[in-house]
Design a protein around this motif. Structure first.
Motif, PDB file in Angstrom:
ATOM      1  N   TYR A   1      34.985  44.884 128.728  1.00 12.88           N
ATOM      2  CA  TYR A   1      34.651  44.892 130.152  1.00 12.88           C
ATOM      3  C   TYR A   1      35.366  43.795 130.939  1.00 12.88           C
TER       4      TYR A   1
ATOM      5  N   ALA B   1      36.673  45.050 134.178  1.00 15.07           N
ATOM      6  CA  ALA B   1      35.741  45.912 134.915  1.00 15.07           C
ATOM      7  C   ALA B   1      35.760  45.600 136.402  1.00 15.07           C
TER       8      ALA B   1
ATOM      9  N   TYR C   1      29.679  48.874 132.508  1.00 16.40           N
ATOM     10  CA  TYR C   1      30.947  48.622 133.190  1.00 16.40           C
ATOM     11  C   TYR C   1      30.693  48.186 134.624  1.00 16.40           C
TER      12      TYR C   1
END
Length: 237
Positions: A52, A55, A101
């Motif tokens: 992530y 993200a 996310y």
């Protein structure tokens, strides 16, 4: 997942867009990674799971929440805003729809916006594992640190096995953050009816008041990516 009473995404985004517009902020400005490195973002990415670290809060309601939080921050050193009290988000969706996310994307987007930010992230299962009483471990101190943290991600609420003890822990944590009006990002696979059955009426009631609900739908992205990789491998074979 059942969530018949969820607030429509458009309603959340419109409400937050109105707040931002009244403050002279364009709600349609895209949240993108900076050209120049940001030390606070670099430090945060060392704590963000590798999957992530890139993200971005690209869901309209999550992006609008980021802008509202950034706009409402208290001025600090060199004019940089610090995180203030505010609304929380309950990000709901079936497995693989991007809930985690979006939560980490929200943290990154706040740092990109220049917000001074102390934050923590924990899955519900890890929360209970860490706080479970055992010799030589101060679970009470750790619970209070999570309760007072300016921004907290509680990932996969409702996924861990439930008991009277886990319900009490969840209630104490959520109640303290509810009373202090500290922004909290909660992700769950459960609609409110099932979540209420899992965490209890007291927790569900507080979550209902303190959060705006964001519904993520669509197919399982993990399975879709795996299918794409298999198809690509078959073409190359």
């Amino acid at each position: 997942m059942r969530d018949h009473d969820a607030q429509p995404v458009g309603g959340i985004a419109r409400r937050l867009a109105h707040i931002l517009t009244s403050r002279g902020i364009d709600p349609n400005t895209e949240l993108t990674d900076p050209v120049e490195p940001i030390p606070a973002l670099q430090a945060a990415e060392a704590r963000i799971p590798a999957r992530y670290r890139a993200a971005v809060a690209d869901h309209p309601a999550v992006a609008a929440w980021v802008r509202e939080v950034a706009a409402g921050g208290r001025p600090g050193p060199e004019g940089a805003p610090g995180l203030a009290e505010g609304r929380s988000l309950l990000i709901v969706g079936t497995t693989g729809t991007g809930k985690t996310y979006q939560a980490y994307g929200a943290v990154r987007s706040l740092l990109i916006a220049g917000v001074r930010l102390r934050w923590k992230a924990v899955t519900a299962a890890d929360l209970y594992a860490e706080l479970r009483p055992r010799p030589g471990h101060d679970g009470e101190r750790e619970l209070m640190d999570l309760a007072r943290c300016p921004l907290l991600i509680i990932d996969d609420l409702g996924a861990a096995k439930n008991s009277e003890w886990t319900e009490e822990v969840t209630m104490r944590l959520v109640n303290r953050r509810y009373n202090a009006m500290l922004p909290t990002l909660v992700t769950t696979n459960l609609g409110m009816t099932d979540l209420r059955a899992h965490v209890g009426d007291r927790v569900a009631s507080r979550l209902t008041e303190m959060t705006d609900r964001v519904i993520l739908d669509g197919p399982d992205r993990r399975r879709a990516l795996a299918a794409e990789r298999r198809a690509l491998a078959a073409v190359r074979a």
